[in-house]
Design an enzyme around this catalytic site. Structure first.
Site, PDB file in Angstrom:
ATOM      1  N   GLY A 266      -2.479  -4.946   4.784  1.00  0.00           N
ATOM      2  CA  GLY A 266      -2.227  -4.038   3.536  1.00  0.00           C
ATOM      3  C   GLY A 266      -0.879  -4.027   3.091  1.00  0.00           C
ATOM      4  O   GLY A 266      -0.575  -4.262   1.951  1.00  0.00           O
ATOM      5  N   ALA A 267       0.154  -4.113   3.964  1.00  0.00           N
ATOM      6  CA  ALA A 267       1.595  -4.274   3.677  1.00  0.00           C
ATOM      7  C   ALA A 267       2.226  -4.400   4.865  1.00  0.00           C
ATOM      8  O   ALA A 267       1.847  -4.252   6.072  1.00  0.00           O
ATOM      9  CB  ALA A 267       1.896  -2.761   2.928  1.00  0.00           C
ATOM     10  N   MET A 268       3.731  -4.840   4.847  1.00  0.00           N
ATOM     11  CA  MET A 268       4.569  -5.220   5.846  1.00  0.00           C
ATOM     12  C   MET A 268       5.844  -4.573   5.594  1.00  0.00           C
ATOM     13  O   MET A 268       6.335  -4.776   4.611  1.00  0.00           O
ATOM     14  CB  MET A 268       4.650  -6.541   5.870  1.00  0.00           C
ATOM     15  N   GLU A 269       6.512  -3.551   6.761  1.00  0.00           N
ATOM     16  CA  GLU A 269       7.728  -2.935   6.538  1.00  0.00           C
ATOM     17  C   GLU A 269       8.908  -3.788   6.625  1.00  0.00           C
ATOM     18  O   GLU A 269       9.834  -3.082   6.983  1.00  0.00           O
ATOM     19  CB  GLU A 269       7.610  -1.742   7.443  1.00  0.00           C
ATOM     20  N   ASN A 270       9.079  -4.940   6.143  1.00  0.00           N
ATOM     21  CA  ASN A 270      10.277  -5.529   6.037  1.00  0.00           C
ATOM     22  C   ASN A 270      11.349  -4.938   5.696  1.00  0.00           C
ATOM     23  O   ASN A 270      11.336  -4.373   4.545  1.00  0.00           O
ATOM     24  CB  ASN A 270      10.197  -6.947   5.561  1.00  0.00           C
ATOM     25  N   HIS A 300       3.788   5.330   3.733  1.00  0.00           N
ATOM     26  CA  HIS A 300       3.604   4.572   4.829  1.00  0.00           C
ATOM     27  C   HIS A 300       4.696   3.767   5.239  1.00  0.00           C
ATOM     28  O   HIS A 300       5.694   3.826   6.051  1.00  0.00           O
ATOM     29  CB  HIS A 300       2.303   4.136   5.054  1.00  0.00           C
ATOM     30  N   GLU A 301       5.032   2.881   4.438  1.00  0.00           N
ATOM     31  CA  GLU A 301       5.918   1.583   4.750  1.00  0.00           C
ATOM     32  C   GLU A 301       7.382   2.073   4.730  1.00  0.00           C
ATOM     33  O   GLU A 301       8.245   1.631   5.352  1.00  0.00           O
ATOM     34  CB  GLU A 301       5.678   0.361   3.587  1.00  0.00           C
ATOM     35  N   HIS A 304       8.198   3.500   7.705  1.00  0.00           N
ATOM     36  CA  HIS A 304       8.896   2.717   8.767  1.00  0.00           C
ATOM     37  C   HIS A 304      10.419   2.132   8.669  1.00  0.00           C
ATOM     38  O   HIS A 304      10.695   1.728   9.748  1.00  0.00           O
ATOM     39  CB  HIS A 304       8.054   1.079   8.469  1.00  0.00           C
ATOM     40  N   GLU A 323       3.333   2.927  14.025  1.00  0.00           N
ATOM     41  CA  GLU A 323       2.010   2.958  12.985  1.00  0.00           C
ATOM     42  C   GLU A 323       1.580   4.309  12.997  1.00  0.00           C
ATOM     43  O   GLU A 323       1.129   4.922  11.864  1.00  0.00           O
ATOM     44  CB  GLU A 323       0.929   1.907  13.360  1.00  0.00           C
TER      45      GLU A 323
END
Length: 868
Positions: A266-270, A300-301, A304, A323
């Site tokens: 869905g997404a990535m918290e870079n 959400h991201e 993080h 998470e």
């Protein structure tokens, strides 16, 4: 973030290896130089790693997974490239003190979303690349000591085609020609390094003194412009709210959000460069519930950035610390800071069930597993699931109720302060909470975080004395719960409406047993256990309460508060899954009561369960047709209610205008149209809609609805390959390609099925992850059981081979989407059990097959209980 993938035939890192390496190494800096101008297949990667060794004579290894390892030097002395095995280059006899390792390699672009993914947009021919380094794919991009507790500063430079923009973890600036340099980061983990490059369409602004940006491929630029005001508003509001509740300011120098194609998660918290799948940039009409879901992922991201990026897990057994925390904070902050004030309703209906289902399978695990249960990265990869997300977030919500929000946030801020830019464990987290509260958080954690399974709370109500009555709560389970009992009466002026008398909070002790709650006054018409959905447990209502909600109209929709109604619908859902409520009866209850529901999340959640699980899994062929008819009539009634003046019915053929503007009515109408399409058993009305280009009374058939309708017509055999190709020619987008693949695979044709199967499992391996998924989702159709009878057995052979060739991401998708879900029979169960007993498939495939078999056993039990 959701789940991640990696390549096959590479060594997996064990926890013991990571601990040993962390004892002898301290990594200080990565200087990564990437050359993206070497053609369509490979890119250049030069990495200089500065690190220190704590003891003389130590041995270690650096991970790198190249096409060609051109050169490696340690402190200026060549390292034999021939020593590379399984993605590891050994470093032997290291002297104590400072070292510099230089690795030059050619790396392969990925077509399956791992490492450096490359995508060419079919709509305009432009190319984009981006990294996905989680959880062990960083070595596909650069050489590194790839474990989360060896954090280091990153300095990244990229050479790209002149017309491209390059984004990174730090602010990127163009140097000479196509060269870009990214600002140095604070210490971050290797799995968080990120680059995205291509001719992006960007919307830039500034907030709180920092540059903010939204980026998307050029062909979606107009859609980004249409959505940018809302996206930036949600981003700013969440950013400001986090600064209100967290003492630690945002720890990076910018906040870019890139919506990228063919993203596996869905997404990535870079840090500084969050990546999302670009389906979040809507090409067609969507409901407000879908906008809310997108807002939650943004929140959400962003969470993080603190929990995951600023403070990072030490090993992957604590993935829940990333998470679960981000999931809880995403819903909470979205509901507090934006217009989406009812976000927890969507959590209850669309997310929490994910946790319940995962927790009732044989693959369940504690929210916080003990370290020995996560021995390596392959095992850890399987824990990106409904336990680590939905159940973990539910546990944290219960913790806040039990501990108090003030103490919870004080503990969080203590945690950030103590482990800033470092790594931490569950024990560290509990220490921080314990400092902020006198409650026994460690005992709470043992009960909630180290156990598996779902507790059940069964309510029995009776009269104890004059003007007194009681609730006898039977607790089947072991965890303590703090919950609310909602006491509701029929309204004096309108008995179809319920009014809240009061909510009574009670503690249900650990260990199971019975809790008696005695209250004064007349017995209420409804006692709602776990009102407001504050704890994680299945609920069974007493007989009178159930009849109050279901025996008369509007019944369920007469219960005030959509979150309270979601608790009831979830109770009904769980009763179906446990064989206590006949599945067709659930659909009948939905048919009677859902048309009066005003909340879009409730309508969408109930319809999703009724259509996908009840109709397709829990009912035999004859009852399935009856269920689809009930769903169609339900949707038709919603369309009549949301039409202009209530007269634009789905079956009327009327051209009257409808209320399709902004607001709840438009969202309910769109949801009803979608499920009417999905539930159609005859093609006539859908064909008429397609010919007209719109639904009577609206909406028009935009790209999403048009493809959805064509997909259903394909299943029913009412269109052919030429119709699908014509639609593909009219929509040359990536979404159009995927939709066409799904439609072609859905056609009731032996040759079409054979071609789809060959495309998925044949040796050509030409399908991207997205095209594979689309083909698999079209392939299995309950209407086509006879046509598909030979394929269930083939799955268990062909999936192993494709997983071995293409790696974990494809294995995950093959197991998730290509499993023969329509074969609800003992033969498929027996073949699957034999497969798991006799084969050693890629772990991601094994896990998905095991989960499907658990779901198949449940479906067979439900059918047996219902006499199907």
């Amino acid at each position: 973030m959701c789940w991640c993938g990696t390549m096959a035939r590479m060594s997996v890192l064990t926890r013991e290896e990571a601990q040993s390496r962390a004892q002898v190494l301290q990594v200080q800096q990565y200087a990564v130089d990437l050359d993206l101008t070497r053609g369509e297949d490979v890119f250049g990667s030069t990495t200089v790693v500065r690190f220190a060794v704590r003891e003389a004579g130590a041995e270690a290894f650096v991970e790198v997974r190249p096409v060609t390892l051109v050169a490696a030097e340690l402190d200026g002395v060549a390292v034999d490239p021939g020593g590379l095995r399984g993605g590891r280059l050994p470093l032997r006899g290291l002297a104590e003190g400072e070292h510099e390792l230089r690795v030059v390699a050619e790396m392969a672009y990925s077509r399956v979303g791992e490492g450096m993914h490359r995508f060419t947009d079919p709509e305009d021919g432009r190319t984009y690349v981006y990294t996905m380094c989680c959880m062990s794919d960083a070595p596909l991009v650069f050489a590194c000591f790839d474990q989360p507790d060896l954090k280091a500063e990153f300095r990244v430079a990229v050479t790209a085609p002149e017309e491209w923009t390059v984004l990174g973890n730090g602010v990127s600036r163009r140097a000479d020609g196509g060269r870009w340099e990214c600002a140095a980061t604070p210490p971050i983990s290797t799995y968080l390094m990120a680059v995205a490059a291509g001719p992006f369409h960007s919307v830039r602004t500034e907030h709180a003194g920092l540059p903010f940006g939204l980026h998307v491929r050029r062909s979606l630029g107009a859609y980004l412009e249409a959505d940018s005001a809302e996206l930036l508003d949600v981003t700013r509001r969440c950013f400001d709210r986090y600064h209100e509740i967290f003492d630690e300011p945002y720890p990076f120098d910018s906040y870019d959000q890139a919506f990228v194609p063919e993203f596996n998660v869905g997404a990535m918290e870079n840090p500084g460069l969050v990546m999302f799948r670009d389906e979040f940039i809507h090409r067609s009409a969507v409901t407000d519930t879908e906008r809310q879901a997108r807002g939650m992922v943004i929140a959400h991201e962003m969470a993080h950035m603190w929990f995951g990026d600023l403070v990072t897990l030490r090993w992957w057994d604590d993935i829940w610390l990333n998470e679960s925390f981000a999931e809880y904070m995403g819903f909470q902050v979205l509901s507090e800071a934006t217009r989406f004030t009812d976000a927890w309703t969507e959590f209850a209906l669309a997310y929490k069930s994910w946790g319940y289902e995962a927790d009732e399978r044989s693959s369940t695990h504690p929210v916080a597993p003990v370290p020995d249960d996560v021995p390596d990265t392959a095992a850890a990869r399987q824990n990106f699931d409904g336990i680590s997300y939905a159940k973990g977030a539910s546990a944290l919500r219960q913790l806040v109720v039990w501990l108090g929000e003030k103490s919870f946030l004080a503990g969080i801020n203590e945690h950030f302060a103590r482990h800033r830019f470092g790594n931490a464990t569950l024990a560290d987290f509990l220490d921080s909470l314990a400092r902020a509260s006198e409650r026994d958080v460690r005992a709470w954690a043992e009960s909630w975080l180290r156990t598996t399974g779902v507790d059940t709370l069964v309510s029995r109500v009776g009269e104890s004395a004059e003007r007194q009555w009681y609730v006898d709560l039977e607790h089947r389970g072991s965890r303590p719960h703090r919950l609310a009992l909602g006491l509701y009466d029929k309204a004096p002026a309108d008995e179809r409406r319920l009014v809240l008398r009061e909510r009574v909070e009670r503690d249900v002790p650990a260990g199971g047993g019975r809790t008696l709650v005695t209250l004064a006054g007349p017995r209420p018409d409804l006692v709602l256990v776990n009102d407001l959905d504050l704890t994680y447990a299945k609920v069974r209502l007493d007989r009178v309460s159930w009849e109050t909600l279901t025996a008369s109209l509007p019944g369920l929709s007469g219960l005030p508060g959509q979150l309270s109604r979601s608790v009831v619908w979830n109770a009904a859902r769980d009763m179906v899954r446990d064989g206590e409520l006949p599945p067709l009866e659930f659909v009948r209850v939905a048919r009677e009561h859902l048309p009066s529901e005003s909340d879009g999340a409730v309508v969408a959640g109930v319809l999703a369960f009724a259509r996908a699980q009840v109709a397709d899994r829990f009912l035999g062929p004859e009852a399935r047709v009856a269920a689809l008819g009930l769903i169609s009539r339900l949707c038709g009634e919603v369309l009549e209610r949301t039409g202009s003046g209530g007269g634009a019915g789905v079956n009327s053929g009327s051209g009257a205008g409808a209320d399709v503007g902004e607001g709840a009515g438009a969202g309910l109408r769109l949801t009803a149209v979608r499920y009417f399409i999905d539930s159609a058993t005859e093609a006539g009305e859908l064909a008429a809609w397609r010919a007209a280009g719109e639904v009577p009374g609206g909406p028009v058939l935009d790209a999403e609805l048009g493809w959805r309708l064509l997909s259903r017509l394909s299943v029913l055999g009412a269109v052919g390959a030429e119709d699908i190709e014509e639609a593909r020619a009219a929509d040359r987008s990536a979404t159009g390609e995927q939709s066409a693949a799904r439609c072609l695979a859905a056609l009731p044709s032996a040759s079409g099925k054979a071609a789809a199967w060959e495309a998925m499992f044949g040796p050509g391996d030409a399908l991207s992850n997205y095209l594979f998924t689309a083909t698999a989702r079209g392939f299995w159709q309950p209407e086509q059981t006879a046509l598909l009878e030979d394929y269930p057995a083939r799955f268990f052979e062909d999936a192993v081979r494709v997983a071995a060739r293409r790696g974990a991401s494809l294995a995950e998708l093959a197991g998730r989407y290509a499993f023969p879900v329509t074969s609800v029979d003992g033969g498929t169960l027996a073949r699957g059990e034999a497969f798991l007993a006799s084969r050693s498939p890629e772990p991601a495939l094994r896990r998905r097959v095991a989960d499907h078999l658990d779901d198949l056993r449940r479906a067979l039990r439900v059918r047996e209980a219902a006499g199907e």
